[in-house]
Design a protein around this motif. Structure first.
Motif, PDB file in Angstrom:
ATOM      1  N   GLU A  55       0.799  -1.226   0.000  1.00  0.00           N
ATOM      2  CA  GLU A  55       0.000   0.000   0.000  1.00  0.00           C
ATOM      3  C   GLU A  55       0.830   1.273   0.000  1.00  0.00           C
ATOM      4  OE1 GLU A  55      -0.289  -2.473   2.143  1.00  0.00           O
ATOM      5  OE2 GLU A  55      -2.119  -3.448   1.398  1.00  0.00           O
ATOM      6  N   SER A  56       2.147   1.173   0.144  1.00  0.00           N
ATOM      7  CA  SER A  56       2.991   2.367   0.220  1.00  0.00           C
ATOM      8  C   SER A  56       2.963   3.147  -1.083  1.00  0.00           C
ATOM      9  CB  SER A  56       4.430   1.983   0.551  1.00  0.00           C
ATOM     10  OG  SER A  56       5.015   1.290  -0.538  1.00  0.00           O
ATOM     11  N   GLU A  57       3.231   4.436  -1.017  1.00  0.00           N
ATOM     12  CA  GLU A  57       3.161   5.295  -2.189  1.00  0.00           C
ATOM     13  C   GLU A  57       4.218   4.905  -3.224  1.00  0.00           C
ATOM     14  OE1 GLU A  57       2.102   7.816  -5.018  1.00  0.00           O
ATOM     15  OE2 GLU A  57       0.961   7.309  -3.218  1.00  0.00           O
ATOM     16  N   GLY A  58       5.416   4.512  -2.769  1.00  0.00           N
ATOM     17  CA  GLY A  58       6.467   4.133  -3.706  1.00  0.00           C
ATOM     18  C   GLY A  58       6.086   2.926  -4.541  1.00  0.00           C
ATOM     19  N   VAL A  59       5.532   1.903  -3.877  1.00  0.00           N
ATOM     20  CA  VAL A  59       5.112   0.694  -4.581  1.00  0.00           C
ATOM     21  C   VAL A  59       3.957   1.002  -5.521  1.00  0.00           C
ATOM     22  CG1 VAL A  59       4.100  -1.603  -4.312  1.00  0.00           C
ATOM     23  CG2 VAL A  59       5.923  -0.852  -2.762  1.00  0.00           C
ATOM     24  N   GLN A  60       2.990   1.770  -5.051  1.00  0.00           N
ATOM     25  CA  GLN A  60       1.826   2.081  -5.871  1.00  0.00           C
ATOM     26  C   GLN A  60       2.184   2.962  -7.066  1.00  0.00           C
ATOM     27  OE1 GLN A  60      -1.346   0.817  -5.707  1.00  0.00           O
ATOM     28  NE2 GLN A  60      -0.348  -0.572  -4.257  1.00  0.00           N
ATOM     29  N   PHE A  61       3.139   3.883  -6.896  1.00  0.00           N
ATOM     30  CA  PHE A  61       3.543   4.743  -8.006  1.00  0.00           C
ATOM     31  C   PHE A  61       4.198   3.914  -9.113  1.00  0.00           C
ATOM     32  CE2 PHE A  61       6.698   7.363 -10.245  1.00  0.00           C
ATOM     33  CZ  PHE A  61       5.870   8.375 -10.714  1.00  0.00           C
ATOM     34  N   THR A  62       5.110   3.003  -8.723  1.00  0.00           N
ATOM     35  CA  THR A  62       5.742   2.133  -9.716  1.00  0.00           C
ATOM     36  C   THR A  62       4.711   1.241 -10.392  1.00  0.00           C
ATOM     37  OG1 THR A  62       7.782   2.109  -8.399  1.00  0.00           O
ATOM     38  CG2 THR A  62       7.556   0.426 -10.088  1.00  0.00           C
ATOM     39  N   ARG A  63       3.759   0.754  -9.621  1.00  0.00           N
ATOM     40  CA  ARG A  63       2.706  -0.088 -10.176  1.00  0.00           C
ATOM     41  C   ARG A  63       1.896   0.685 -11.222  1.00  0.00           C
ATOM     42  NH1 ARG A  63      -2.499  -2.173  -9.838  1.00  0.00           N
ATOM     43  NH2 ARG A  63      -2.639  -4.412  -9.370  1.00  0.00           N
ATOM     44  N   ARG A  64       1.562   1.940 -10.918  1.00  0.00           N
ATOM     45  CA  ARG A  64       0.796   2.750 -11.860  1.00  0.00           C
ATOM     46  C   ARG A  64       1.589   3.005 -13.134  1.00  0.00           C
ATOM     47  NH1 ARG A  64      -0.631   5.590  -7.083  1.00  0.00           N
ATOM     48  NH2 ARG A  64       0.877   7.241  -7.568  1.00  0.00           N
ATOM     49  N   GLU A  65       2.891   3.234 -12.987  1.00  0.00           N
ATOM     50  CA  GLU A  65       3.745   3.426 -14.168  1.00  0.00           C
ATOM     51  C   GLU A  65       3.713   2.197 -15.076  1.00  0.00           C
ATOM     52  OE1 GLU A  65       7.420   6.447 -13.620  1.00  0.00           O
ATOM     53  OE2 GLU A  65       7.715   4.434 -12.852  1.00  0.00           O
ATOM     54  N   ILE A  66       3.874   1.030 -14.465  1.00  0.00           N
ATOM     55  CA  ILE A  66       3.896  -0.203 -15.249  1.00  0.00           C
ATOM     56  C   ILE A  66       2.556  -0.432 -15.942  1.00  0.00           C
ATOM     57  CG2 ILE A  66       4.153  -2.713 -15.139  1.00  0.00           C
ATOM     58  CD1 ILE A  66       6.015  -2.259 -12.709  1.00  0.00           C
ATOM     59  N   MET A  67       1.488  -0.255 -15.227  1.00  0.00           N
ATOM     60  CA  MET A  67       0.166  -0.480 -15.801  1.00  0.00           C
ATOM     61  C   MET A  67      -0.138   0.533 -16.903  1.00  0.00           C
ATOM     62  SD  MET A  67      -0.565  -3.169 -14.244  1.00  0.00           S
ATOM     63  CE  MET A  67      -2.169  -3.405 -14.981  1.00  0.00           C
ATOM     64  N   ALA A  68       0.309   1.781 -16.721  1.00  0.00           N
ATOM     65  CA  ALA A  68       0.112   2.793 -17.761  1.00  0.00           C
ATOM     66  C   ALA A  68       0.881   2.433 -19.023  1.00  0.00           C
ATOM     67  CB  ALA A  68       0.554   4.168 -17.247  1.00  0.00           C
ATOM     68  N   ALA A  69       2.100   1.922 -18.843  1.00  0.00           N
ATOM     69  CA  ALA A  69       2.904   1.526 -20.005  1.00  0.00           C
ATOM     70  C   ALA A  69       2.262   0.363 -20.737  1.00  0.00           C
ATOM     71  CB  ALA A  69       4.318   1.169 -19.562  1.00  0.00           C
ATOM     72  N   ILE A  70       1.735  -0.607 -19.990  1.00  0.00           N
ATOM     73  CA  ILE A  70       1.059  -1.744 -20.620  1.00  0.00           C
ATOM     74  C   ILE A  70      -0.148  -1.264 -21.417  1.00  0.00           C
ATOM     75  CG2 ILE A  70      -0.291  -3.824 -20.157  1.00  0.00           C
ATOM     76  CD1 ILE A  70       1.541  -4.342 -17.759  1.00  0.00           C
ATOM     77  N   GLU A  71      -0.924  -0.345 -20.822  1.00  0.00           N
ATOM     78  CA  GLU A  71      -2.097   0.190 -21.507  1.00  0.00           C
ATOM     79  C   GLU A  71      -1.703   0.933 -22.773  1.00  0.00           C
ATOM     80  OE1 GLU A  71      -5.764   3.349 -20.683  1.00  0.00           O
ATOM     81  OE2 GLU A  71      -4.335   2.865 -19.104  1.00  0.00           O
ATOM     82  N   ALA A  72      -0.653   1.754 -22.685  1.00  0.00           N
ATOM     83  CA  ALA A  72      -0.212   2.522 -23.849  1.00  0.00           C
ATOM     84  C   ALA A  72       0.292   1.607 -24.961  1.00  0.00           C
ATOM     85  CB  ALA A  72       0.885   3.500 -23.438  1.00  0.00           C
TER      86      ALA A  72
END
Length: 512
Positions: free
Chosen positions: A225-242
């Motif tokens: 749930e930490s911000e660092g983990v969630q930020f990296t997760r969002r980056e990865i998911m955004a890249a997959i979507e793009a």
């Protein structure tokens, strides 16, 4: 099944060491046969073969198998994962080593070489991607791949020195023990990798979100749930979507143009083609040719009793050249290292060729040519050995990273096979003129990097995707930065590059 409970930097350090051990086996296996090729007990065991093509075929069969493996493994690597591919490579390496060490014929030796070639094809595809995708901080990737390159090249002189010691004996163990020794690397690397996780990016790409979250948290040494983990997760998911959005414009016919024509918005075709051409050019520049046949090259100057000794020292210089990259790659940048390194190497190999051409009968000139080769390999180790693996594993899109890794290894091993097979034949048939081929490879490297390779340093793997959106040739445009705000989902891409902004970016960057 994962029993290793290390977290954070300790876990990543272990991953680097294990990946480096696999690559050290890769370097060791590349060099070990070269030290025994002219050893009488070895030749007696395989029937004292004659002919110009037998020995080159024994050596080059390894590279041919690695190339074919890299092509085939591209279709399965995404299912097996980066970790599974490394484990498979180490298992087959043990099998191939046993077959080689027990050989009593050319055919059996070639079968063993084919097996180890398959193993190294798997390892060279998966290890750089594994290192890059498990790095948490932006500055992790450069030093990790440089460390990998140090161990890779260190395996070559290690093989030469072990050969040098054992070939003082005149029995069958003198060449069989050095060959079977590489199993130690495979047991350590494959055995430990079994207990390590795969990369979080691979888990997310396979829709195994809980495992991806767990590994990402373990690498960050933090809770999910930490911000660092969630930020990296969002980056990865955004890249997959793009990347999924970019797939709509993907036309596999564009591969026939080798990336020159690329209608995909993220230049997916061009990026995969760069992954193929960059390592192919590296081998064209002469590294494997010199490493494999250093003893042949040195016989023009040194006495037979000194050739093995000088070969070992030469390959130590090659490995030492990789060391400064560990400390400087994140500061200097990948593009600068590749570009200016290629310029320096072109100058050095041209001087070397000129000295070789006028050297016969002039001992001083011949020794000067050897000094230049030492300088060339040191520069090569710094500029192109580790940086190419790093760059190719960075620019390949996540959904196609297994294909990019396969393309990288295919280009590497295709040109290695060509140069290693043709090298001794070329030296025998046309002498110093063969080095003109090597010079041309260095010149091509300068042009290729200048035109097609943008700087990837200082960016996350996900931000690298945005370097290629609607962009022309790297050498004819300005670099631009990608801010964290641009990574907040696919909307961020449209905000910066889409709609009315698209023409502005193309005009400002000098798009062709």
């Amino acid at each position: 099944m994962r029993l290793i409970t290390l977290k954070g930097r300790k876990l990543y350090l272990l991953m680097k060491i294990i990946c480096g051990t696999s690559f050290m086996m890769y370097g060791y296996d590349a060099g070990v046969l070269g030290g025994v090729l002219l050893h009488p007990p070895f030749l007696n065991a395989i029937g004292n073969p004659t002919g110009d093509y037998v020995i080159p075929m024994i050596v080059a069969s390894y590279d041919l198998a690695a190339m074919i493996t890299a092509i085939i493994i591209s279709f399965f690597a995404f299912r097996m994962g980066r970790r599974g591919t490394v484990i498979l490579g180490n298992i087959v390496a043990i099998i191939g080593s046993v077959i080689q060490a027990s050989s009593y014929s050319v055919s059996q030796l070639i079968v063993g070489r084919l097996c180890t070639g398959f193993a190294i094809g798997c390892i060279s595809c998966a290890v750089p991607t594994y290192l890059n995708e498990t790095g948490i901080e932006i500055g992790d990737r450069g030093p990790a791949n440089a460390f990998n390159a140090i161990l890779l090249i260190s395996g070559v002189p290690l093989a030469y020195w072990i050969d040098y010691g054992f070939t003082m004996m005149d029995n069958q163990a003198s060449w069989r023990v050095p060959i079977i020794f590489q199993c130690i690397f495979a047991f350590i690397s494959g055995g430990t990798m079994y207990f390590l996780p795969d990369t979080p990016r691979w888990y997310y790409a396979r829709n195994r979100f809980e495992e991806g979250d767990a590994v990402l948290a373990q690498l960050n040494d933090d809770v999910v749930e930490s911000e660092g983990v969630q930020f990296t997760r969002r980056e990865i998911m955004a890249a997959i979507e793009a990347e999924l959005e970019a797939n709509a414009s993907l036309n596999w016919k564009d591969f026939l143009t080798m990336g020159i024509v690329d209608n995909t918005r993220m230049k997916i075709v061009r990026r995969i083609c760069i992954c193929f051409w960059l390592p192919m050019i590296r081998e064209w520049m002469g590294s494997s040719l010199i490493a494999y046949y250093s003893s042949v090259i040195l016989t023009t100057v040194a006495k037979p009793s000194l050739v093995s000794l000088l070969s070992g020292v030469l390959n130590i210089f090659f490995a030492l050249g990789c060391v400064p990259l560990y400390f400087t790659v994140e500061r200097v940048g990948r593009r600068s290292v590749l570009l200016y390194g290629a310029i320096a190497m072109t100058i050095l190999i041209t001087i070397f060729t000129a000295l070789v051409a006028v050297g016969p009968g002039h001992v001083d000139i011949q020794w000067a040519s050897i000094a230049i080769i030492f300088m060339f390999l040191f520069t090569f180790g710094y500029a192109w050995q580790g940086c190419v693996w790093l760059y190719c594993s960075e620019i390949a899109p996540l959904e196609y990273r297994h294909i990019g890794a396969g393309a990288c290894a295919t280009g590497e091993w295709l040109m290695t096979f060509i140069t290693v097979f043709a090298g001794p034949i070329g030296f025998n048939r046309i002498g110093w003129y063969f080095w003109l081929w090597v010079i041309s490879g260095n010149v091509i490297a300068i042009i290729f990097v200048f035109l097609l390779c943008p700087e990837t340093g200082g960016k996350t793997l996900e931000q690298i995707d945005y370097l290629f959106i609607d962009q022309g040739f790297a050498g004819l445009r300005k670099n631009f930065d990608v801010t964290p705000e641009d990574m907040e989902g696919y909307a961020g891409i449209e905000k910066k590059f889409g709609g009315e902004k698209k023409e502005d970016v193309g005009e400002e960057s000098g798009e062709l």
